[in-house]
Design an enzyme around this catalytic site. Structure first.
Site, PDB file in Angstrom:
ATOM      1  N   CYS A 129      32.950   7.266   1.820  1.00  0.00           N
ATOM      2  CA  CYS A 129      32.247   7.554   0.568  1.00  0.00           C
ATOM      3  C   CYS A 129      32.504   6.425  -0.436  1.00  0.00           C
ATOM      4  O   CYS A 129      33.658   6.099  -0.711  1.00  0.00           O
ATOM      5  CB  CYS A 129      32.750   8.878   0.003  1.00  0.00           C
ATOM      6  SG  CYS A 129      32.140   9.219  -1.662  1.00  0.00           S
ATOM      7  N   CYS A 174      34.737   7.975  -3.449  1.00  0.00           N
ATOM      8  CA  CYS A 174      36.113   8.464  -3.371  1.00  0.00           C
ATOM      9  C   CYS A 174      36.866   7.969  -2.140  1.00  0.00           C
ATOM     10  O   CYS A 174      38.056   8.224  -1.995  1.00  0.00           O
ATOM     11  CB  CYS A 174      36.128   9.996  -3.403  1.00  0.00           C
ATOM     12  SG  CYS A 174      35.526  10.746  -1.876  1.00  0.00           S
ATOM     13  N   LYS A 178     -15.187   2.430  -4.462  1.00  0.00           N
ATOM     14  CA  LYS A 178     -14.959   1.390  -3.457  1.00  0.00           C
ATOM     15  C   LYS A 178     -13.942   1.938  -2.466  1.00  0.00           C
ATOM     16  O   LYS A 178     -12.758   2.058  -2.775  1.00  0.00           O
ATOM     17  CB  LYS A 178     -14.450   0.107  -4.120  1.00  0.00           C
ATOM     18  CG  LYS A 178     -14.321  -1.049  -3.156  1.00  0.00           C
ATOM     19  CD  LYS A 178     -14.044  -2.342  -3.891  1.00  0.00           C
ATOM     20  CE  LYS A 178     -14.059  -3.523  -2.959  1.00  0.00           C
ATOM     21  NZ  LYS A 178     -13.192  -3.424  -1.810  1.00  0.00           N
ATOM     22  N   ASP A 207     -11.403   2.251   0.465  1.00  0.00           N
ATOM     23  CA  ASP A 207     -10.456   1.296   1.028  1.00  0.00           C
ATOM     24  C   ASP A 207     -10.365   1.541   2.532  1.00  0.00           C
ATOM     25  O   ASP A 207      -9.481   2.226   3.024  1.00  0.00           O
ATOM     26  CB  ASP A 207      -9.086   1.470   0.365  1.00  0.00           C
ATOM     27  CG  ASP A 207      -8.195   0.282   0.633  1.00  0.00           C
ATOM     28  OD1 ASP A 207      -8.676  -0.693   1.249  1.00  0.00           O
ATOM     29  OD2 ASP A 207      -7.021   0.321   0.227  1.00  0.00           O
ATOM     30  N   LYS A 216     -11.950  -3.973  -9.369  1.00  0.00           N
ATOM     31  CA  LYS A 216     -10.752  -3.645  -8.569  1.00  0.00           C
ATOM     32  C   LYS A 216      -9.663  -3.029  -9.439  1.00  0.00           C
ATOM     33  O   LYS A 216      -9.370  -3.524 -10.521  1.00  0.00           O
ATOM     34  CB  LYS A 216     -10.196  -4.927  -7.926  1.00  0.00           C
ATOM     35  CG  LYS A 216     -11.131  -5.544  -6.892  1.00  0.00           C
ATOM     36  CD  LYS A 216     -10.757  -5.127  -5.496  1.00  0.00           C
ATOM     37  CE  LYS A 216     -10.017  -6.220  -4.819  1.00  0.00           C
ATOM     38  NZ  LYS A 216      -9.694  -6.157  -3.485  1.00  0.00           N
ATOM     39  N   CYS A 266      29.714  13.380   2.214  1.00  0.00           N
ATOM     40  CA  CYS A 266      31.095  13.033   1.876  1.00  0.00           C
ATOM     41  C   CYS A 266      31.943  14.269   2.205  1.00  0.00           C
ATOM     42  O   CYS A 266      31.575  15.389   1.848  1.00  0.00           O
ATOM     43  CB  CYS A 266      31.193  12.690   0.392  1.00  0.00           C
ATOM     44  SG  CYS A 266      32.874  12.674  -0.220  1.00  0.00           S
ATOM     45  N   TYR A 294     -23.002   3.494   2.269  1.00  0.00           N
ATOM     46  CA  TYR A 294     -23.307   3.036   0.907  1.00  0.00           C
ATOM     47  C   TYR A 294     -24.483   2.065   0.822  1.00  0.00           C
ATOM     48  O   TYR A 294     -24.802   1.584  -0.240  1.00  0.00           O
ATOM     49  CB  TYR A 294     -22.077   2.430   0.228  1.00  0.00           C
ATOM     50  CG  TYR A 294     -21.381   1.338   1.023  1.00  0.00           C
ATOM     51  CD1 TYR A 294     -22.011   0.130   1.280  1.00  0.00           C
ATOM     52  CD2 TYR A 294     -20.089   1.522   1.481  1.00  0.00           C
ATOM     53  CE1 TYR A 294     -21.375  -0.868   1.989  1.00  0.00           C
ATOM     54  CE2 TYR A 294     -19.440   0.528   2.195  1.00  0.00           C
ATOM     55  CZ  TYR A 294     -20.095  -0.668   2.448  1.00  0.00           C
ATOM     56  OH  TYR A 294     -19.468  -1.644   3.150  1.00  0.00           O
ATOM     57  N   CYS A 316      35.831  14.962  -4.397  1.00  0.00           N
ATOM     58  CA  CYS A 316      35.083  13.741  -4.741  1.00  0.00           C
ATOM     59  C   CYS A 316      34.626  13.816  -6.195  1.00  0.00           C
ATOM     60  O   CYS A 316      33.892  14.725  -6.591  1.00  0.00           O
ATOM     61  CB  CYS A 316      33.881  13.602  -3.816  1.00  0.00           C
ATOM     62  SG  CYS A 316      32.846  12.187  -4.199  1.00  0.00           S
ATOM     63  N   GLU A 346     -20.393   3.262  -7.604  1.00  0.00           N
ATOM     64  CA  GLU A 346     -19.867   4.001  -6.439  1.00  0.00           C
ATOM     65  C   GLU A 346     -18.388   3.710  -6.278  1.00  0.00           C
ATOM     66  O   GLU A 346     -17.918   2.651  -6.668  1.00  0.00           O
ATOM     67  CB  GLU A 346     -20.564   3.513  -5.155  1.00  0.00           C
ATOM     68  CG  GLU A 346     -22.028   3.823  -5.117  1.00  0.00           C
ATOM     69  CD  GLU A 346     -22.745   3.000  -4.050  1.00  0.00           C
ATOM     70  OE1 GLU A 346     -22.083   2.315  -3.258  1.00  0.00           O
ATOM     71  OE2 GLU A 346     -23.978   3.054  -4.046  1.00  0.00           O
TER      72      GLU A 346
HETATM   73  S1  IVH Z   1     -21.522  -2.670  -1.173  1.00  0.00           S
HETATM   74  C1  IVH Z   1     -23.470  -6.783  -0.147  1.00  0.00           C
HETATM   75  N1  IVH Z   1     -20.347  -0.396  -1.690  1.00  0.00           N
HETATM   76  O1  IVH Z   1     -15.995  -3.475  -0.178  1.00  0.00           O
HETATM   77  C2  IVH Z   1     -22.450  -5.843  -0.629  1.00  0.00           C
HETATM   78  N2  IVH Z   1     -19.109  -2.051  -0.516  1.00  0.00           N
HETATM   79  O2  IVH Z   1     -15.984  -6.784  -0.774  1.00  0.00           O
HETATM   80  C3  IVH Z   1     -22.227  -4.731   0.252  1.00  0.00           C
HETATM   81  N3  IVH Z   1     -16.854  -1.332   0.115  1.00  0.00           N
HETATM   82  O3  IVH Z   1     -16.009  -4.934   2.714  1.00  0.00           O
HETATM   83  C4  IVH Z   1     -21.068  -3.953  -0.131  1.00  0.00           C
HETATM   84  N4  IVH Z   1     -16.953   0.686  -0.734  1.00  0.00           N
HETATM   85  O4  IVH Z   1     -16.962  -2.707   3.016  1.00  0.00           O
HETATM   86  C5  IVH Z   1     -20.206  -1.610  -1.138  1.00  0.00           C
HETATM   87  N5  IVH Z   1     -19.454   1.699  -2.178  1.00  0.00           N
HETATM   88  C6  IVH Z   1     -19.330   0.483  -1.630  1.00  0.00           C
HETATM   89  C7  IVH Z   1     -18.136   0.072  -0.981  1.00  0.00           C
HETATM   90  C8  IVH Z   1     -18.063  -1.209  -0.445  1.00  0.00           C
HETATM   91  C9  IVH Z   1     -16.208  -0.181  -0.073  1.00  0.00           C
HETATM   92  C10 IVH Z   1     -16.275  -2.519   0.787  1.00  0.00           C
HETATM   93  C11 IVH Z   1     -17.209  -3.172   1.749  1.00  0.00           C
HETATM   94  C12 IVH Z   1     -16.845  -4.629   1.670  1.00  0.00           C
HETATM   95  C13 IVH Z   1     -16.051  -4.734   0.414  1.00  0.00           C
HETATM   96  C14 IVH Z   1     -16.716  -5.687  -0.551  1.00  0.00           C
END
Ligand code: IVH
Length: 676
Positions: free
Chosen positions: A403, A406, A114, A116, A309, A421, A222, A426, A112
């Site tokens: 400037c 010049c 991640k 932010d 990451k 300028c 998730y 120039c 999945e």
């Molecule tokens: S699973 C027990 N799935 O990433 C594990 N976490 O360090 C539960 N995060 O703060 C996390 N997208 O909020 C999971 N698809 C995803 C995620 C996700 C973002 C964040 C989560 C947590 C950090 C994990």
């Protein structure tokens, strides 16, 4: 820095605690996530080498932060854990190896994005949203139910009447909303947010839920943390959450090997900006729930998941100086001179600061540590200063009064954001005008780049744009480093430029407000430069697609004596003044919109776009619902392909493109156009 491990461990713990507090409680981080992760990694390394130094209250043993007193604390039903990280295939493989100690059967991986954003727990009782809470320290979070109820993506009611369902996921702010919010904050003179994550945190942790309501936050689920227990695989739990009306990210995939997982990670690393939300990695989870039980947890994280990451796109570095560059119109643009820093895949040394107001708003000062961001193919940006690292008494930067090139006065008109300028003589403006004239998209003179122009000006071989066509090649030949080949190449480039389309010449003249598109429209509408020279502003404005601002600017440009003189010299030299002939080609692409990305073998990008336009079609720079086809060359833009796939728009190779030009027909079903 101390070399005593015990002392260093203490130092690191104090630092981590300090940054935790800033990040989680004040939403005002001072260091980038990457630098924070590095502190934690160093601490973990030391603790691994010196187990006697590990204490239960070490940040390495804890998750997140202590809740603030702004909201009521709530204890989670089960701890909200964090994840271990991997940043390479080796680390991913090492995670796989560690799992083999606990299970010996084959593993399926649910991958999945991640997100932010901020972790959120949603508890539904008998189908009603009963409580929403932040992660907090993993055990106790903050009750933010009232605020979360303002977020449209979070349903107040599930389809099911199930006694207890807990869904976990991530709250985020779409990138487009983040940009709009910051624009608004700028207008109001309010603090701007460093990134969508901080903006989401700042919008969520508000005492007044109406503020949360006014910010466009969204949510992806998730994890099913409590609820029916008749599932055997993670993917089924996601499907259940989706059926209940909770938003689940559609990009998830179940894969059967770590090689495929790594490919998925790489794909998303390349395409990380193709969605309207920020991601900082991929979360890889064991799909089989029974296998998860066998794997269990360490004190901090599950063994059955790992976060891959992506490399950071934000880094801190020293702002060594702020300087001002002068452009061809005389515009004075401040830019940051940085201690070189590797961020977003390249080393950044310079970054534009746009104008005086931007510097003042960001309040960046030479000597500051600043956050630099370089995201994808977007130009690098100085996000803001790290105030805690500002040396005491550091003076604010002042925009220069004269400037730097010049010495003439710099002036900023009332109500304008740019400073100029004031000198017509120039030398930098002249240099930049010549560089622009010779550049790609204008007269495209190969071998006449910035360096060469500077050299020719310095040696007085060139005094103005017209001088390009009366260059004394004997004198060029005499310059050290200019062999016969470079002279011939230069000459060929200059000769070839005489045949460029009129629109390129118009662009090259650097007429204010007239961009490439306007130049094309004007060249087509007026057909010959002499017609433009003779025309009044109203006659120019009568060309369809040319507004009055452009028309007046063009008219004024050609009224000026020195510009008229330049045109006569270009005429003498034999530069093409004729507009495009009315197309004799069949208009078989009329009404079609075809996007070209990457370079093709038999067309330049511009050439391909021109070919589309000559046949009555349009060729915009980005893919949308209105796009009929995307032509794919070498080194295409990732965002365009992803979008095309998403919208199921046919993607054509060069041969198919040729066919389209000839027939006006897209390859039909069953032919080889790649769709989706
Ligand atoms: S699973 C027990 N799935 O990433 C594990 N976490 O360090 C539960 N995060 O703060 C996390 N997208 O909020 C999971 N698809 C995803 C995620 C996700 C973002 C964040 C989560 C947590 C950090 C994990």
């Amino acid at each position: 820095m101390t070399t005593d491990p015990a002392q260093r461990v203490e130092e690191l713990r104090a630092k981590i605690a300090y940054h935790n507090q800033l990040y989680h409680q004040q939403d005002l981080p001072e260091i980038s996530d990457a630098e924070y992760d590095e502190l934690v990694r160093e601490l973990k390394r030391l603790e691994l080498d010196h187990p006697d130094l590990v204490t239960p209250d070490s940040p390495s043993q804890q998750v997140g932060f202590t809740p603030s007193d702004l909201f009521t604390p709530v204890e989670h039903l089960t701890p909200m854990m964090s994840l271990d990280n991997a940043t390479s295939f080796e680390e991913l493989a090492a995670w796989g190896k560690r799992m083999e100690r606990y299970i010996d059967s084959n593993v399926e991986y649910a991958c999945e994005l991640k997100m932010d954003g901020l972790a959120l727990s949603l508890v539904y009782e008998n189908g009603h949203l009963a409580r929403a809470a932040t992660r907090g320290d993993g055990r106790v979070g903050e009750d933010i139910t009232l605020n979360v109820m303002q977020i449209q993506a979070v349903p107040h009611q599930l389809k099911t009447q199930e006694k207890l369902v807990e869904a976990r996921g991530e709250i985020y702010m779409p990138v487009s909303s983040f940009k709009a919010l910051n624009d608004e904050q700028l207008k109001q003179g309010e603090r701007i947010f460093a990134n969508p994550r901080n903006a989401a945190a700042g919008s969520l942790r508000q005492k007044d839920p109406q503020i949360t309501a006014s910010r466009n936050l969204s949510f992806f689920c998730y994890q099913l943390a409590a609820g029916p227990s008749d599932f055997t695989r993670h993917e089924q739990t996601l499907e259940y959450l989706r059926e209940q009306g909770l938003p689940v990210n559609p990009t998830s995939k179940v894969l059967k090997s770590l090689e495929e997982v790594y490919e998925f990670c790489q794909f998303w690393q390349t395409n990380r900006h193709s969605n309207d939300y920020e991601i900082d990695g991929v979360v890889v989870k064991v799909n089989d729930l029974a296998q998860r039980m066998e794997l269990g947890f360490t004190s901090k994280a599950p063994r059955w998941a790992v976060a891959f990451k992506f490399p950071p796109e934000e880094r801190n570095t020293l702002l060594k100086d702020i300087m001002v560059s002068i452009g061809r119109s005389g515009k004075a643009t401040p830019f940051a001179v940085l201690e070189p820093v590797f961020v977003g895949g390249s080393t950044v040394k310079l970054a534009t600061l746009h104008n005086q107001d931007q510097v003042a708003l960001k309040d960046v000062r030479p000597g500051d540590t600043v956050i630099v961001r370089k995201a994808g193919d977007v130009i690098p940006e100085v996000v803001g200063p790290v105030l805690s690292r500002r040396p005491e008494g550091l003076p604010a930067w002042e925009f220069p009064k004269v400037c730097p090139e010049c010495g003439a006065d710099l002036a900023r008109s009332e109500g304008e954001s740019d400073t100029y300028c004031t000198s017509a003589e120039c030398p930098k403006q002249l240099e930049q005008r010549i560089v622009h004239f010779a550049s790609r998209g204008c007269m495209d003179i190969e071998n006449l780049g910035e360096r060469t122009v500077q050299l020719f000006l310095q040696l007085e071989l060139l005094r103005d744009i017209g001088g390009i066509y009366t260059l004394d090649y004997d004198k060029v030949r005499a310059i050290e480093g200019f062999g016969e080949i470079s002279v011939t190449n230069l000459k060929t480039g200059i000769e070839a430029s005489k045949q460029r389309p009129l629109s390129n010449l118009l662009s090259g003249l650097g007429i204010r407000h007239l961009g490439a598109t306007g130049a094309r429209v004007l060249a087509k509408g007026m057909n010959h430069l002499d017609n433009i020279l003779k025309a009044s502003a109203d006659e120019i404005a009568a060309v369809e697609g040319i507004g009055t601002v452009i028309a007046h600017s063009v008219h004024e440009f050609f009224q000026q004596e020195d510009n008229r003189e330049l045109i006569e010299r270009l005429r003498q030299a034999g530069v093409n003044f004729e507009g495009p002939k009315a197309s004799t080609l069949p208009q078989n692409l009329a009404g079609m919109s075809i996007v070209v990305t990457g370079s093709l073998e038999n067309f330049s990008r511009e050439g391909a776009e021109e070919a589309i336009k000559e046949r009555g079609g349009k060729s915009p720079g980005s893919v949308s619902k209105k796009t009929n086809a995307v032509v794919l060359g070498d080194g295409p833009g990732a965002a365009k392909i992803t979008k095309a796939r998403e919208l199921k728009i046919p993607i054509l190779n060069e041969a198919q493109f040729q066919q389209l030009l000839e027939t006006g027909q897209l390859p039909g079903d069953g032919e080889s156009a790649v769709v989706g």
